[in-house]
Write an enzyme that holds these catalytic residues in place. Structure first.
Site, PDB file in Angstrom:
ATOM      1  N   ARG A  41      -6.917 107.586  66.562  1.00 34.14           N
ATOM      2  CA  ARG A  41      -7.375 106.063  66.442  1.00 34.14           C
ATOM      3  C   ARG A  41      -6.162 105.457  66.212  1.00 34.14           C
ATOM      4  O   ARG A  41      -5.980 104.062  65.760  1.00 34.14           O
ATOM      5  CB  ARG A  41      -8.200 105.933  65.215  1.00 34.14           C
ATOM      6  CG  ARG A  41      -9.645 106.373  65.783  1.00 34.14           C
ATOM      7  CD  ARG A  41     -10.947 106.017  64.616  1.00 34.14           C
ATOM      8  NE  ARG A  41     -10.359 106.790  63.387  1.00 34.14           N
ATOM      9  CZ  ARG A  41     -11.015 108.055  62.959  1.00 34.14           C
ATOM     10  NH1 ARG A  41     -11.562 108.685  63.818  1.00 34.14           N
ATOM     11  NH2 ARG A  41     -10.765 108.370  61.824  1.00 34.14           N
ATOM     12  N   ARG A  42      -4.835 105.871  66.531  1.00 30.45           N
ATOM     13  CA  ARG A  42      -3.544 105.181  66.146  1.00 30.45           C
ATOM     14  C   ARG A  42      -2.791 105.119  67.459  1.00 30.45           C
ATOM     15  O   ARG A  42      -1.613 105.275  67.585  1.00 30.45           O
ATOM     16  CB  ARG A  42      -2.803 106.247  65.263  1.00 30.45           C
ATOM     17  CG  ARG A  42      -3.495 106.156  63.886  1.00 30.45           C
ATOM     18  CD  ARG A  42      -2.774 107.505  62.990  1.00 30.45           C
ATOM     19  NE  ARG A  42      -3.518 107.682  61.907  1.00 30.45           N
ATOM     20  CZ  ARG A  42      -3.018 108.378  60.854  1.00 30.45           C
ATOM     21  NH1 ARG A  42      -1.844 109.040  60.853  1.00 30.45           N
ATOM     22  NH2 ARG A  42      -3.933 108.665  59.819  1.00 30.45           N
ATOM     23  N   CYS A  68       3.156  86.723  71.782  1.00 28.16           N
ATOM     24  CA  CYS A  68       1.953  86.331  72.170  1.00 28.16           C
ATOM     25  C   CYS A  68       0.859  87.786  72.185  1.00 28.16           C
ATOM     26  O   CYS A  68      -0.254  87.582  71.643  1.00 28.16           O
ATOM     27  CB  CYS A  68       1.728  85.233  73.290  1.00 28.16           C
ATOM     28  SG  CYS A  68       2.557  83.719  73.169  1.00 28.16           S
ATOM     29  N   ARG A 106      -2.514  86.890  70.290  1.00 22.96           N
ATOM     30  CA  ARG A 106      -2.727  85.814  69.273  1.00 22.96           C
ATOM     31  C   ARG A 106      -2.917  84.330  69.905  1.00 22.96           C
ATOM     32  O   ARG A 106      -3.857  83.544  69.171  1.00 22.96           O
ATOM     33  CB  ARG A 106      -1.572  85.870  68.469  1.00 22.96           C
ATOM     34  CG  ARG A 106      -0.176  85.179  69.016  1.00 22.96           C
ATOM     35  CD  ARG A 106       0.880  84.981  67.982  1.00 22.96           C
ATOM     36  NE  ARG A 106       2.138  84.608  68.576  1.00 22.96           N
ATOM     37  CZ  ARG A 106       2.357  83.217  69.045  1.00 22.96           C
ATOM     38  NH1 ARG A 106       1.663  82.241  68.684  1.00 22.96           N
ATOM     39  NH2 ARG A 106       3.310  83.051  69.761  1.00 22.96           N
ATOM     40  N   GLY A 149      -3.487  82.218  73.746  1.00 24.77           N
ATOM     41  CA  GLY A 149      -3.522  82.391  75.203  1.00 24.77           C
ATOM     42  C   GLY A 149      -3.797  81.032  75.929  1.00 24.77           C
ATOM     43  O   GLY A 149      -4.941  80.464  75.711  1.00 24.77           O
ATOM     44  N   TYR A 170      -4.915  73.730  77.948  1.00 30.31           N
ATOM     45  CA  TYR A 170      -4.255  72.271  77.429  1.00 30.31           C
ATOM     46  C   TYR A 170      -5.099  71.096  78.106  1.00 30.31           C
ATOM     47  O   TYR A 170      -5.688  71.254  79.383  1.00 30.31           O
ATOM     48  CB  TYR A 170      -2.920  72.408  77.912  1.00 30.31           C
ATOM     49  CG  TYR A 170      -1.879  73.360  77.320  1.00 30.31           C
ATOM     50  CD1 TYR A 170      -1.495  72.867  76.168  1.00 30.31           C
ATOM     51  CD2 TYR A 170      -1.636  74.557  77.445  1.00 30.31           C
ATOM     52  CE1 TYR A 170      -0.694  73.489  75.236  1.00 30.31           C
ATOM     53  CE2 TYR A 170      -0.823  75.367  76.770  1.00 30.31           C
ATOM     54  CZ  TYR A 170      -0.357  74.921  75.509  1.00 30.31           C
ATOM     55  OH  TYR A 170       0.362  75.568  74.738  1.00 30.31           O
TER      56      TYR A 170
END
Length: 318
Positions: free
Chosen positions: A180-181, A200, A220, A222, A263
């Site tokens: 799981r790493r 991002c 983080r 988009g 936007y």
């Protein structure tokens, strides 16, 4: 092949109808949702949008640039890719060596002032050509520092060494697939305050089940209309390349976005795209003679039967 646009189109609709109107660093304004997610099953075709043209050549060259650990735009310019030009250009025009026209706030001014845009375009063209022609100049002003290629392949250690996260995760997928790493990160808190644009695409994680390799990206921020279509195709290609090297079939690309936004000066373009009918997804062709990620070149990666609508132009928020 299935239509792979639908998850993206559904998220566009949801943001337009349910999103929060917010201010942003560019002053343009956005409509956004927090914690959005899209899922793409790569066995159903390669998830590149068909409701508008997405330039796959730019996606290929940028990803190969990242995977080389390269941070100099010279490689991109050699492949006619100008995605990262402005970041390097800023280093040049703010340096003591630059003696040309004033380029303060060139991104914003070039959008609002046609006269300045002509001057800016000429200076940018000269800069890019000099990067290609002058190796010493390219080394000094073409390098972008700790961008994705550096973080993925040369993560700096406190002892002065480095970690090659891509090589490490490939080895772990082969030897410990249930881990799981299986994670690669680009977010270094120490670098964030000095970064022109902090990463991002913060982190991605692999998952192996039933002989298939899946990948989840946490992004983080988009830009749904201009940026996210590139991200979907880029990370789906990354998944496909690493599946090839690890001997696995492709599974799902799961795209999780913290602030998924449109936007306000892209609203008309989004409405246009939402009216279009998707085509079936194309097929990704990888050179069967290549296995290792590091060995792939531009000609080794192609899309087969990529049908798409016309380009929809939109201004970049800077």
């Amino acid at each position: 092949m299935a239509n792979q646009d639908q998850a993206y189109l559904d998220l566009l609709k949801k943001i337009m109808t349910e999103g929060n109107d917010k201010n942003d660093r560019t002053g343009t304004g956005t409509r956004s949702l927090f914690g959005a997610q899209m899922r793409f099953d790569l066995s159903q075709g390669f998830p590149i949008l068909t409701t508008k043209r997405v330039p796959f050549g730019l996606i290929k060259s940028e990803l190969l640039w990242f995977l080389r650990g390269d941070t100099n735009i010279r490689f991109l310019l050699e492949h006619k890719n100008h995605i990262w030009d402005e970041w390097a250009f800023k280093n040049w025009v703010t340096s003591p060596e630059y003696q040309g026209p004033d380029m303060t706030d060139f991104g914003l001014r070039s959008q609002k002032d046609p006269g300045f845009k002509a001057v800016y375009d000429e200076e940018m063209q000269k800069f890019c050509q000099r990067i290609l022609d002058d190796e010493a100049f390219a080394q000094k002003y073409g390098n972008l520092g700790d961008v994705y290629g550096a973080q993925w392949r040369h993560w700096g250690k406190r002892d002065g060494g480095f970690i090659d996260q891509i090589a490490d995760v490939i080895e772990q997928i082969k030897t410990n697939p249930d881990s799981r790493r299986l994670i690669v990160t680009a977010w270094n808190p120490e670098d964030v305050p000095s970064s022109a644009l902090p990463p991002c695409h913060v982190l991605f994680q692999f998952y192996v089940a039933d002989g298939k390799l899946s990948l989840q990206l946490y992004q983080r921020s988009g830009d749904m209309f201009l940026g996210v279509p590139f991200n979907i195709a880029s990370y789906s290609l990354l998944l496909s390349l690493i599946a090839r090297e690890t001997g696995l079939e492709v599974g799902e690309f799961v795209h999780t976005i913290g602030d998924a936004h449109i936007y306000k000066n892209h609203f008309a373009q989004v409405e246009e795209q939402l009216k279009r009918k998707p085509f079936d997804a194309p097929t990704l062709w990888l050179n069967p003679g290549k296995k290792k990620v590091a060995d792939f070149e531009m000609a080794d990666i192609k899309l087969v039967n990529y049908q798409h609508g016309s380009t929809i132009k939109a201004p970049v928020a800077v």
